[in-house]
Design a protein around this motif. Structure first.
Motif, PDB file in Angstrom:
ATOM      1  N   VAL A   1      18.662 -34.656  45.974  1.00  0.00           N
ATOM      2  CA  VAL A   1      17.567 -33.681  46.040  1.00  0.00           C
ATOM      3  C   VAL A   1      18.073 -32.518  46.859  1.00  0.00           C
ATOM      4  O   VAL A   1      18.389 -32.666  48.037  1.00  0.00           O
ATOM      5  CB  VAL A   1      16.304 -34.259  46.716  1.00  0.00           C
ATOM      6  CG1 VAL A   1      15.138 -33.290  46.548  1.00  0.00           C
ATOM      7  CG2 VAL A   1      15.952 -35.619  46.158  1.00  0.00           C
TER       8      VAL A   1
ATOM      9  N   ILE B   1      20.667 -40.440  44.564  1.00  0.00           N
ATOM     10  CA  ILE B   1      19.671 -39.493  44.047  1.00  0.00           C
ATOM     11  C   ILE B   1      19.791 -38.198  44.848  1.00  0.00           C
ATOM     12  O   ILE B   1      19.546 -38.183  46.061  1.00  0.00           O
ATOM     13  CB  ILE B   1      18.241 -40.067  44.174  1.00  0.00           C
ATOM     14  CG1 ILE B   1      18.142 -41.401  43.418  1.00  0.00           C
ATOM     15  CG2 ILE B   1      17.198 -39.073  43.660  1.00  0.00           C
ATOM     16  CD1 ILE B   1      16.910 -42.225  43.769  1.00  0.00           C
TER      17      ILE B   1
ATOM     18  N   LEU C   1      14.324 -37.569  54.196  1.00  0.00           N
ATOM     19  CA  LEU C   1      14.117 -38.351  52.969  1.00  0.00           C
ATOM     20  C   LEU C   1      15.236 -38.069  51.958  1.00  0.00           C
ATOM     21  O   LEU C   1      15.684 -38.970  51.245  1.00  0.00           O
ATOM     22  CB  LEU C   1      12.743 -38.041  52.358  1.00  0.00           C
ATOM     23  CG  LEU C   1      11.538 -38.389  53.251  1.00  0.00           C
ATOM     24  CD1 LEU C   1      10.226 -38.061  52.546  1.00  0.00           C
ATOM     25  CD2 LEU C   1      11.567 -39.860  53.680  1.00  0.00           C
ATOM     26  N   ALA C   2      15.713 -36.823  51.923  1.00  0.00           N
ATOM     27  CA  ALA C   2      16.811 -36.479  51.012  1.00  0.00           C
ATOM     28  C   ALA C   2      18.078 -37.262  51.392  1.00  0.00           C
ATOM     29  O   ALA C   2      18.845 -37.685  50.525  1.00  0.00           O
ATOM     30  CB  ALA C   2      17.075 -34.970  51.035  1.00  0.00           C
TER      31      ALA C   2
ATOM     32  N   LEU D   1      17.592 -40.771  50.023  1.00  0.00           N
ATOM     33  CA  LEU D   1      17.752 -40.761  48.561  1.00  0.00           C
ATOM     34  C   LEU D   1      19.229 -40.581  48.205  1.00  0.00           C
ATOM     35  O   LEU D   1      19.733 -41.212  47.276  1.00  0.00           O
ATOM     36  CB  LEU D   1      16.891 -39.648  47.949  1.00  0.00           C
ATOM     37  CG  LEU D   1      15.368 -39.904  48.019  1.00  0.00           C
ATOM     38  CD1 LEU D   1      14.584 -38.607  47.813  1.00  0.00           C
ATOM     39  CD2 LEU D   1      14.944 -40.941  46.974  1.00  0.00           C
TER      40      LEU D   1
ATOM     41  N   CYS E   1       9.611 -36.447  49.215  1.00  0.00           N
ATOM     42  CA  CYS E   1      10.648 -35.490  49.612  1.00  0.00           C
ATOM     43  C   CYS E   1      10.357 -34.116  49.002  1.00  0.00           C
ATOM     44  O   CYS E   1      10.415 -33.094  49.681  1.00  0.00           O
ATOM     45  CB  CYS E   1      12.008 -36.014  49.139  1.00  0.00           C
ATOM     46  SG  CYS E   1      13.383 -34.939  49.552  1.00  0.00           S
TER      47      CYS E   1
ATOM     48  N   LEU F   1       9.531 -42.052  47.156  1.00  0.00           N
ATOM     49  CA  LEU F   1      10.208 -41.233  48.165  1.00  0.00           C
ATOM     50  C   LEU F   1      10.674 -39.899  47.582  1.00  0.00           C
ATOM     51  O   LEU F   1      10.651 -38.871  48.259  1.00  0.00           O
ATOM     52  CB  LEU F   1      11.411 -41.982  48.747  1.00  0.00           C
ATOM     53  CG  LEU F   1      11.102 -43.111  49.719  1.00  0.00           C
ATOM     54  CD1 LEU F   1      12.392 -43.829  50.099  1.00  0.00           C
ATOM     55  CD2 LEU F   1      10.412 -42.589  50.984  1.00  0.00           C
ATOM     56  N   ARG F   2      11.090 -39.940  46.335  1.00  0.00           N
ATOM     57  CA  ARG F   2      11.514 -38.709  45.660  1.00  0.00           C
ATOM     58  C   ARG F   2      10.356 -37.714  45.628  1.00  0.00           C
ATOM     59  O   ARG F   2      10.522 -36.526  45.869  1.00  0.00           O
ATOM     60  CB  ARG F   2      11.967 -39.067  44.231  1.00  0.00           C
ATOM     61  CG  ARG F   2      12.358 -37.897  43.353  1.00  0.00           C
ATOM     62  CD  ARG F   2      13.722 -37.360  43.768  1.00  0.00           C
ATOM     63  NE  ARG F   2      14.134 -36.199  42.976  1.00  0.00           N
ATOM     64  CZ  ARG F   2      13.673 -34.968  43.136  1.00  0.00           C
ATOM     65  NH1 ARG F   2      12.739 -34.729  44.036  1.00  0.00           N
ATOM     66  NH2 ARG F   2      14.129 -33.973  42.397  1.00  0.00           N
TER      67      ARG F   2
ATOM     68  N   THR G   1       9.992 -47.770  45.171  1.00  0.00           N
ATOM     69  CA  THR G   1       9.985 -47.079  46.462  1.00  0.00           C
ATOM     70  C   THR G   1      10.759 -45.769  46.374  1.00  0.00           C
ATOM     71  O   THR G   1      10.314 -44.733  46.870  1.00  0.00           O
ATOM     72  CB  THR G   1      10.599 -47.985  47.556  1.00  0.00           C
ATOM     73  OG1 THR G   1       9.812 -49.171  47.629  1.00  0.00           O
ATOM     74  CG2 THR G   1      10.635 -47.302  48.906  1.00  0.00           C
ATOM     75  N   LEU G   2      11.914 -45.810  45.702  1.00  0.00           N
ATOM     76  CA  LEU G   2      12.729 -44.595  45.572  1.00  0.00           C
ATOM     77  C   LEU G   2      11.969 -43.518  44.794  1.00  0.00           C
ATOM     78  O   LEU G   2      12.031 -42.335  45.125  1.00  0.00           O
ATOM     79  CB  LEU G   2      14.051 -44.917  44.884  1.00  0.00           C
ATOM     80  CG  LEU G   2      15.027 -45.750  45.734  1.00  0.00           C
ATOM     81  CD1 LEU G   2      16.190 -46.231  44.883  1.00  0.00           C
ATOM     82  CD2 LEU G   2      15.537 -44.957  46.946  1.00  0.00           C
ATOM     83  N   ARG G   3      11.233 -43.960  43.781  1.00  0.00           N
ATOM     84  CA  ARG G   3      10.465 -42.997  42.988  1.00  0.00           C
ATOM     85  C   ARG G   3       9.390 -42.326  43.852  1.00  0.00           C
ATOM     86  O   ARG G   3       9.172 -41.114  43.764  1.00  0.00           O
ATOM     87  CB  ARG G   3       9.822 -43.733  41.802  1.00  0.00           C
ATOM     88  CG  ARG G   3       9.249 -42.813  40.751  1.00  0.00           C
ATOM     89  CD  ARG G   3       8.785 -43.623  39.564  1.00  0.00           C
ATOM     90  NE  ARG G   3       7.934 -42.827  38.694  1.00  0.00           N
ATOM     91  CZ  ARG G   3       7.243 -43.330  37.672  1.00  0.00           C
ATOM     92  NH1 ARG G   3       7.324 -44.621  37.386  1.00  0.00           N
ATOM     93  NH2 ARG G   3       6.484 -42.552  36.923  1.00  0.00           N
TER      94      ARG G   3
ATOM     95  N   HIS H   1      21.308 -43.479  47.856  1.00  0.00           N
ATOM     96  CA  HIS H   1      21.033 -44.252  46.640  1.00  0.00           C
ATOM     97  C   HIS H   1      21.454 -43.484  45.389  1.00  0.00           C
ATOM     98  O   HIS H   1      21.026 -43.791  44.282  1.00  0.00           O
ATOM     99  CB  HIS H   1      19.541 -44.607  46.560  1.00  0.00           C
ATOM    100  CG  HIS H   1      19.083 -45.539  47.653  1.00  0.00           C
ATOM    101  ND1 HIS H   1      18.814 -45.105  48.935  1.00  0.00           N
ATOM    102  CD2 HIS H   1      18.873 -46.891  47.656  1.00  0.00           C
ATOM    103  CE1 HIS H   1      18.436 -46.143  49.680  1.00  0.00           C
ATOM    104  NE2 HIS H   1      18.476 -47.231  48.934  1.00  0.00           N
TER     105      HIS H   1
END
Ligand SMILES: [Fe+2]
Ligand SMILES: [Fe+2]
Length: 262
Positions: free
Chosen positions: A95, A93, A84-85, A88, A42, A38-39, A34-36, A91
């Motif tokens: 961006v 991540i 979304l950033a 992320l 974003c 969402l990245r 999911t994170l991938r 977590h």
């Protein structure tokens, strides 16, 4: 169905998430797949300003309503990127909008030539370019709604599910603008539907193609749309309803080319 551009501009707000408890991500983090995705989403949202730049050298910017819409639309997509950033970021991540933009600048010649190529191409086809622009936008926004709704159902998360639904809700207004405008330009000339059919069947690819790595495009499209043939058919039907576009299956075809099982 008409689209009220003034109402759209007056009621446009950043997607709301201050009421959602982001601390819940500490106990219920999102999974890696999911994170991938969402990245990717974003990055695509942040990239809207580059699309806007590309479009400002086309005949579309001379159309007052299109220019007005694109300005407000660009802000909404930027705010989607921000939301979304934030997720992320929780977590680990990072961006960064400026970094994303800097990366685009570093894409160098290809990116620099993009607007030029688009400009000469769009001037070749003149006003019919608007029919292509609006239909392309409609296809992108239709798939954005579908992607956010699908992910919202897949994650079943107290923060993420409502946030993605809210983003999807804003995307439906973008769909409304692009489809009503596309209809108008498709009906404006005999050549327009022919040109749109050609471009959409031969050139259109799922949002993010060409700017994101191929591996990421495949990941996201498989993650969200594998074994979703019925959903793809629904999307195709929305496009087929537009003037002169009956029988087109751009979603089915593009996803098949990507190797996504229907
Ligand atoms: Fe968006
Ligand atoms: Fe959108």
């Amino acid at each position: 169905m008409a689209f009220d551009i003034d109402h759209f501009a007056e009621t446009s707000l950043p997607v709301k998430y201050a009421d959602l408890d982001f601390d819940l991500f500490d106990e219920q983090p999102l999974d890696a797949q999911t994170l991938r995705s969402l990245r990717y989403m974003c990055d695509v949202e942040y990239h809207t300003s580059c699309f806007l730049r590309d479009l400002l050298v086309t005949p579309s910017h001379r159309e007052e309503e299109a220019g007005g819409f694109m300005t407000v639309w660009n802000r909404e997509e930027y705010w989607h990127g921000e939301a979304l950033a934030r997720v992320l970021g929780r977590h680990g991540i990072v961006v960064d909008y400026d970094e994303v933009k800097a990366k685009r600048v570093k894409l160098g010649w290809r990116a620099a030539l993009g607007p030029m190529k688009q400009s000469s191409l769009s001037n070749l086809v003149g006003k019919d370019f608007l029919a292509v622009h609006m239909t392309w936008g409609a296809a992108n926004e239709l798939s954005a709604v579908a992607a956010y709704r699908r992910l919202s159902a897949m994650v079943d998360h107290p923060v993420m599910t409502p946030l993605l639904k809210r983003i999807a809700q804003q995307e439906t207004r973008h769909v409304a603008y692009y489809t009503t405008s596309a209809r108008r330009y498709l009906e404006a000339s005999e050549r327009a539907p022919k040109l749109v059919r050609l471009v959409m069947s031969k050139v259109w690819k799922p949002v993010g193609s060409g700017m994101m790595d191929e591996s990421e495009v495949r990941h996201v499209m498989n993650h969200l749309f594998a074994h979703q043939g019925d959903e793809l058919d629904k999307l195709d039907k929305r496009v087929q309803k537009m003037h002169g576009l009956d029988g087109l299956t751009i979603f089915r075809s593009a996803f098949a080319r990507l190797g996504v099982p229907a």
